[in-house]
Design a protein around this motif. Structure first.
Motif, PDB file in Angstrom:
ATOM      1  N   GLU A  53       0.825  -1.215   0.000  1.00 38.02           N
ATOM      2  CA  GLU A  53       0.000   0.000   0.000  1.00 38.02           C
ATOM      3  C   GLU A  53       0.856   1.260   0.000  1.00 38.02           C
ATOM      4  OE1 GLU A  53      -0.227  -2.405   2.173  1.00 38.02           O
ATOM      5  OE2 GLU A  53      -2.100  -3.436   1.633  1.00 38.02           O
ATOM      6  N   HIS A  54       2.064   1.202   0.546  1.00 37.32           N
ATOM      7  CA  HIS A  54       2.949   2.364   0.614  1.00 37.32           C
ATOM      8  C   HIS A  54       4.249   2.137  -0.166  1.00 37.32           C
ATOM      9  CE1 HIS A  54       0.260   3.774   3.766  1.00 37.32           C
ATOM     10  NE2 HIS A  54       0.435   2.628   4.399  1.00 37.32           N
ATOM     11  N   LEU A  55       4.255   1.144  -1.022  1.00 38.84           N
ATOM     12  CA  LEU A  55       5.484   0.779  -1.717  1.00 38.84           C
ATOM     13  C   LEU A  55       5.907   1.828  -2.735  1.00 38.84           C
ATOM     14  CD1 LEU A  55       7.637  -1.380  -2.010  1.00 38.84           C
ATOM     15  CD2 LEU A  55       6.178  -2.525  -3.698  1.00 38.84           C
ATOM     16  N   GLY A  56       4.942   2.532  -3.318  1.00 35.14           N
ATOM     17  CA  GLY A  56       5.286   3.550  -4.317  1.00 35.14           C
ATOM     18  C   GLY A  56       6.163   4.644  -3.729  1.00 35.14           C
ATOM     19  N   LYS A  57       5.736   5.216  -2.609  1.00 28.13           N
ATOM     20  CA  LYS A  57       6.525   6.278  -1.978  1.00 28.13           C
ATOM     21  C   LYS A  57       7.872   5.753  -1.505  1.00 28.13           C
ATOM     22  CE  LYS A  57       3.061   7.405   0.671  1.00 28.13           C
ATOM     23  NZ  LYS A  57       2.233   7.993   1.746  1.00 28.13           N
ATOM     24  N   ALA A  58       7.877   4.551  -0.923  1.00 34.84           N
ATOM     25  CA  ALA A  58       9.135   3.987  -0.434  1.00 34.84           C
ATOM     26  C   ALA A  58      10.120   3.767  -1.577  1.00 34.84           C
ATOM     27  CB  ALA A  58       8.867   2.673   0.296  1.00 34.84           C
ATOM     28  N   THR A  59       9.636   3.229  -2.691  1.00 40.29           N
ATOM     29  CA  THR A  59      10.505   3.019  -3.850  1.00 40.29           C
ATOM     30  C   THR A  59      10.947   4.343  -4.441  1.00 40.29           C
ATOM     31  OG1 THR A  59       9.328   0.950  -4.319  1.00 40.29           O
ATOM     32  CG2 THR A  59      10.685   1.860  -6.080  1.00 40.29           C
ATOM     33  N   GLY A  60      10.057   5.337  -4.431  1.00 40.24           N
ATOM     34  CA  GLY A  60      10.429   6.656  -4.933  1.00 40.24           C
ATOM     35  C   GLY A  60      11.555   7.284  -4.135  1.00 40.24           C
ATOM     36  N   TYR A  61      11.457   7.196  -2.808  1.00 40.61           N
ATOM     37  CA  TYR A  61      12.542   7.732  -1.970  1.00 40.61           C
ATOM     38  C   TYR A  61      13.837   6.950  -2.170  1.00 40.61           C
ATOM     39  CZ  TYR A  61       9.441  10.904   0.563  1.00 40.61           C
ATOM     40  OH  TYR A  61       8.592  11.923   0.891  1.00 40.61           O
ATOM     41  N   THR A  62      13.723   5.637  -2.379  1.00 41.10           N
ATOM     42  CA  THR A  62      14.911   4.836  -2.640  1.00 41.10           C
ATOM     43  C   THR A  62      15.573   5.258  -3.946  1.00 41.10           C
ATOM     44  OG1 THR A  62      13.908   2.966  -1.470  1.00 41.10           O
ATOM     45  CG2 THR A  62      15.776   2.488  -2.890  1.00 41.10           C
ATOM     46  N   SER A  63      14.770   5.466  -4.986  1.00 42.26           N
ATOM     47  CA  SER A  63      15.320   5.909  -6.273  1.00 42.26           C
ATOM     48  C   SER A  63      15.958   7.285  -6.151  1.00 42.26           C
ATOM     49  CB  SER A  63      14.204   5.935  -7.328  1.00 42.26           C
ATOM     50  OG  SER A  63      13.650   4.654  -7.516  1.00 42.26           O
ATOM     51  N   MET A  64      15.327   8.171  -5.370  1.00 45.10           N
ATOM     52  CA  MET A  64      15.897   9.498  -5.162  1.00 45.10           C
ATOM     53  C   MET A  64      17.247   9.400  -4.452  1.00 45.10           C
ATOM     54  SD  MET A  64      14.365  12.758  -3.010  1.00 45.10           S
ATOM     55  CE  MET A  64      14.691  11.932  -1.445  1.00 45.10           C
ATOM     56  N   ALA A  65      17.339   8.524  -3.454  1.00 49.72           N
ATOM     57  CA  ALA A  65      18.597   8.358  -2.732  1.00 49.72           C
ATOM     58  C   ALA A  65      19.694   7.816  -3.652  1.00 49.72           C
ATOM     59  CB  ALA A  65      18.392   7.420  -1.545  1.00 49.72           C
ATOM     60  N   LEU A  66      19.334   6.874  -4.514  1.00 52.53           N
ATOM     61  CA  LEU A  66      20.314   6.341  -5.461  1.00 52.53           C
ATOM     62  C   LEU A  66      20.792   7.427  -6.417  1.00 52.53           C
ATOM     63  CD1 LEU A  66      18.681   2.888  -6.312  1.00 52.53           C
ATOM     64  CD2 LEU A  66      20.819   3.264  -5.067  1.00 52.53           C
ATOM     65  N   SER A  67      19.858   8.223  -6.931  1.00 56.06           N
ATOM     66  CA  SER A  67      20.244   9.313  -7.843  1.00 56.06           C
ATOM     67  C   SER A  67      21.119  10.336  -7.123  1.00 56.06           C
ATOM     68  CB  SER A  67      18.979   9.995  -8.394  1.00 56.06           C
ATOM     69  OG  SER A  67      18.188   9.078  -9.119  1.00 56.06           O
ATOM     70  N   PHE A  68      20.766  10.656  -5.887  1.00 58.53           N
ATOM     71  CA  PHE A  68      21.556  11.617  -5.117  1.00 58.53           C
ATOM     72  C   PHE A  68      22.965  11.080  -4.888  1.00 58.53           C
ATOM     73  CE2 PHE A  68      22.872  13.688  -1.119  1.00 58.53           C
ATOM     74  CZ  PHE A  68      22.707  15.021  -1.490  1.00 58.53           C
ATOM     75  N   GLY A  69      23.074   9.787  -4.580  1.00 59.72           N
ATOM     76  CA  GLY A  69      24.389   9.195  -4.390  1.00 59.72           C
ATOM     77  C   GLY A  69      25.226   9.219  -5.657  1.00 59.72           C
ATOM     78  N   LEU A  70      24.583   8.946  -6.803  1.00 59.27           N
ATOM     79  CA  LEU A  70      25.307   8.972  -8.066  1.00 59.27           C
ATOM     80  C   LEU A  70      25.781  10.377  -8.420  1.00 59.27           C
ATOM     81  CD1 LEU A  70      23.099   6.539 -10.196  1.00 59.27           C
ATOM     82  CD2 LEU A  70      25.405   6.114  -9.313  1.00 59.27           C
ATOM     83  N   LEU A  71      25.014  11.392  -7.999  1.00 60.66           N
ATOM     84  CA  LEU A  71      25.424  12.776  -8.253  1.00 60.66           C
ATOM     85  C   LEU A  71      26.525  13.220  -7.297  1.00 60.66           C
ATOM     86  CD1 LEU A  71      21.984  14.529  -8.862  1.00 60.66           C
ATOM     87  CD2 LEU A  71      23.779  14.152 -10.553  1.00 60.66           C
ATOM     88  N   LEU A  72      26.372  12.884  -6.017  1.00 61.66           N
ATOM     89  CA  LEU A  72      27.289  13.378  -5.006  1.00 61.66           C
ATOM     90  C   LEU A  72      28.581  12.566  -4.932  1.00 61.66           C
ATOM     91  CD1 LEU A  72      27.731  15.382  -2.658  1.00 61.66           C
ATOM     92  CD2 LEU A  72      26.608  13.723  -1.151  1.00 61.66           C
ATOM     93  N   GLY A  73      28.495  11.245  -5.176  1.00 59.99           N
ATOM     94  CA  GLY A  73      29.643  10.371  -5.013  1.00 59.99           C
ATOM     95  C   GLY A  73      30.881  10.779  -5.805  1.00 59.99           C
ATOM     96  N   PRO A  74      30.765  10.968  -7.112  1.00 62.70           N
ATOM     97  CA  PRO A  74      31.952  11.364  -7.874  1.00 62.70           C
ATOM     98  C   PRO A  74      32.547  12.699  -7.438  1.00 62.70           C
ATOM     99  CG  PRO A  74      30.245  10.537  -9.338  1.00 62.70           C
ATOM    100  CD  PRO A  74      29.612  10.686  -7.995  1.00 62.70           C
ATOM    101  N   VAL A  75      31.681  13.646  -7.061  1.00 59.34           N
ATOM    102  CA  VAL A  75      32.178  14.953  -6.617  1.00 59.34           C
ATOM    103  C   VAL A  75      32.967  14.805  -5.313  1.00 59.34           C
ATOM    104  CG1 VAL A  75      31.524  17.275  -5.889  1.00 59.34           C
ATOM    105  CG2 VAL A  75      30.292  16.143  -7.761  1.00 59.34           C
ATOM    106  N   LEU A  76      32.365  14.122  -4.331  1.00 57.11           N
ATOM    107  CA  LEU A  76      33.033  13.931  -3.050  1.00 57.11           C
ATOM    108  C   LEU A  76      34.308  13.109  -3.214  1.00 57.11           C
ATOM    109  CD1 LEU A  76      33.044  14.235   0.023  1.00 57.11           C
ATOM    110  CD2 LEU A  76      31.605  12.191   0.162  1.00 57.11           C
ATOM    111  N   GLY A  77      34.243  12.054  -4.037  1.00 58.73           N
ATOM    112  CA  GLY A  77      35.427  11.238  -4.274  1.00 58.73           C
ATOM    113  C   GLY A  77      36.553  12.013  -4.920  1.00 58.73           C
TER     114      GLY A  77
END
Length: 417
Positions: free
Chosen positions: A92-116
Motif C-alpha cells: 500500500e505504501h510501496l510507491g513512496k518507499a521506492t520513490g525515496y529509494t530511487s531518489m537516494a540512489l540518484s543523489f548518491g550517483l550525483l554526489l559520489g563522484p564529486v566527493l570522491g
C-alpha cells in the motif's frame, strides 16, 4: 602496480555483468530464508570486503577480484533489500518507499563522484574509501534496528474437494464401499489421495504473466535508454558543438537532477496505481526524443534546447521507472493473494525482485553498448528516433492493457470506499 597508475583504469560501472545472473540466484536463495537478515548482512559484509580490496589493491588481479565481489554484493543487497522494503512498508505504501529509494540512489550517483574527486585531490587515494566504510557500518547498524514483520510459513493450498464430493455421490463407489469389510485392501489404491499439493513453478508463473512480463520489458528498454546517454551524450556534444568534455559532461546534470523527483511518482502510484505515472512518463518520452533528434548546431540556442529536452527525459525516467518496479511487485502480491501458499511456504517475492533486478542490470550493461553502436553506425538522429519508437511501443502496450490501476480499485473495495 604503481599506486598512481590505478587512476588510469576504466571507471565505467561494469558490475552489471556480474549482477545479471547472480540476482536470479540470490532471489531464489532469499525465498528460502524465513528472515531477510542473514542474506542481507552477508551482502553488506561482501560490500565491505570488495571496498577494502579496492582501497588496498596494488595489482590488476586484486582489482578484478574486488570487482567480482562488488557484483555479487550488489546483487544480494539489491535483491534482498528491495524484498525487505516491500515486506516492511507493505504494497500500500510501496510507491513512496521506492520513490525515496530511487531518489537516494540518484543523489548518491550525483554526489559520489564529486566527493570522491575532492577527497582524492586533497587527501589521497585511500581516504576516498573512508566515507564508504562509514556508510557500510551505518547500514549494518540500521539493518539491525529494523523490526521485520513476523513471516509465518504459508500453508499449501488444500486440495479441491470437488473430486471428493463427486466420488461420494458415485453409485459405483457406494457399491464398492458396501463390500469394504470383506475386501479392505482393494479400496486403498482407489481412495488414496495426495496429502499435499506441490508448489507451483514460480518462474513459469511470473514469466507467463502479461503484466509482469510487460513491466520487465519496459524496465529493460527504459533503463537501456537512460544508460545509453552515458556513451553517446558527451561524444555527440563534442562532435556537434566542439565543446570540451568537461563542459559537455555538465549537461548530465540536466538529465540527472529531475530523477530526484521520483517520490512524486511514488505518491501517484500509491494514490492512483502505477498506470498513471507510467503513461505520463512515456507520453513525455516520445516527443522529447523526437525533438532531441532535431537538435543541431544550426538551430537557435541549441544547447539550451538540449538541456531542456534532457531535463524532460530525466523527468520521464523519474515518473516511469519506479512505478514499473512497483507494478511488478503488485503482480506478485495479486498472485499470492489469489491462492495463498501456491508458491510454497515463503512465497516468491525475492525471486520476482531478482528477475526485476536482472532486467535492470541487463539494461545498464547493454544500454551503452547498444546506443554507442547505433550512434556510430547510424548517427545521433536515428538513435533518438529509434528510442522514441521503442517508448511508443511500450506506451501503446500499456494503453491496451487493463492492469496498473487495479491496485487502487482493490484497495477501495477492501476499505469499503
Amino acid at each position: 602496480m604503481p599506486r598512481d597508475t590505478r587512476r588510469q583504469l576504466p571507471t565505467q560501472n561494469t558490475d552489471d555483468s556480474n549482477l545479471c545472473p547472480s540476482t536470479v540466484l540470490f532471489g531464489y536463495i532469499g525465498d528460502r530464508f524465513p528472515s531477510r537478515r542473514t542474506p542481507f548482512i552477508l551482502g553488506l559484509i561482501l560490500v565491505f570486503l570488495s571496498t577494502l580490496l579496492f582501497a588496498l589493491a596494488t595489482d590488476l588481479w586484486t582489482l578484478l577480484t574486488a570487482r567480482i565481489l562488488e557484483g555479487f554484493s550488489t546483487a544480494i543487497v539489491h535483491t534482498v533489500g528491495y524484498t525487505l522494503l516491500t515486506e516492511v512498508v507493505g504494497v500500500e505504501h510501496l510507491g513512496k518507499a521506492t520513490g525515496y529509494t530511487s531518489m537516494a540512489l540518484s543523489f548518491g550517483l550525483l554526489l559520489g563522484p564529486v566527493l570522491g574527486g575532492v577527497l582524492y585531490e586533497y587527501c589521497g587515494y585511500f581516504q576516498v574509501f573512508l566515507p564508504a566504510f562509514g556508510l557500510i557500518a551505518m547500514e549494518i547498524i540500521l539493518r539491525m534496528m529494523i523490526i521485520e514483520k513476523e513471516k509465518k510459513p504459508i500453508p499449501l493450498p488444500p486440495q479441491s474437494s470437488s473430486s471428493t464430493t463427486a466420488a461420494q455421490k458415485d453409485p459405483l463407489k457406494d457399491e464398492i464401499l458396501s463390500g469394504a469389510a470383506s475386501h479392505p485392501r482393494e479400496l486403498d489404491p482407489l481412495l488414496q489421495q495426495p496429502a499435499t499439493t506441490q508448489p507451483a513453478n514460480a518462474y513459469k508463473a511470473l514469466l507467463t504473466s502479461p503484466r509482469f512480463l510487460m513491466a520487465l520489458i519496459a524496465l529493460l528498454i527504459l533503463n537501456s535508454i537512460a544508460n545509453g546517454f552515458d556513451s553517446t551524450l558527451v561524444p555527440y556534444i563534442q562532435d556537434a558543438f566542439h565543446m570540451p568534455a568537461t563542459q559537455a559532461a555538465a549537461l548530465f546534470l540536466a538529465l540527472a537532477v529531475p530523477m530526484l523527483l521520483a517520490p512524486i511518482s511514488g505518491w501517484l502510484t500509491d494514490r492512483y496505481g502505477a498506470r498513471l505515472p507510467i503513461l505520463s512518463g512515456l507520453t513525455l518520452a516520445v516527443p522529447s526524443q523526437i525533438l532531441l533528434s532535431l537538435v543541431s548546431k544550426g538551430a537557435a540556442m541549441p544547447l539550451l534546447k538540449l538541456a531542456v529536452l534532457l531535463a524532460i527525459m530525466g523527468l520521464t525516467f523519474a515518473l516511469a521507472m519506479a512505478p514499473l518496479g512497483v507494478e511488478a511487485n503488485f503482480v506478485v502480491d495479486d498472485m499470492e493473494k489469489e491462492i495463498p501458499g501456491r508458491f510454497g511456504s515463503h512465497g516468491i517475492l525475492a525471486r520476482a525482485i531478482g528477475l526485476k533486478n536482472t532486467v535492470i542490470a541487463a539494461g545498464g550493461f547493454a544500454g551503452p553498448l547498444y546506443a554507442g553502436f547505433v550512434r556510430v553506425s547510424a548517427g545521433w538522429r536515428f538513435l533518438q528516433l529509434l528510442n522514441a519508437g521503442l517508448c511508443a511501443g511500450i506506451l501503446v502496450s500499456f494503453l491496451l492493457s487493463t492492469g496498473g490501476s487495479k491496485r487502487k480499485e482493490t484497495q477501495d473495495v477492501e476499505t469499503g470506499a
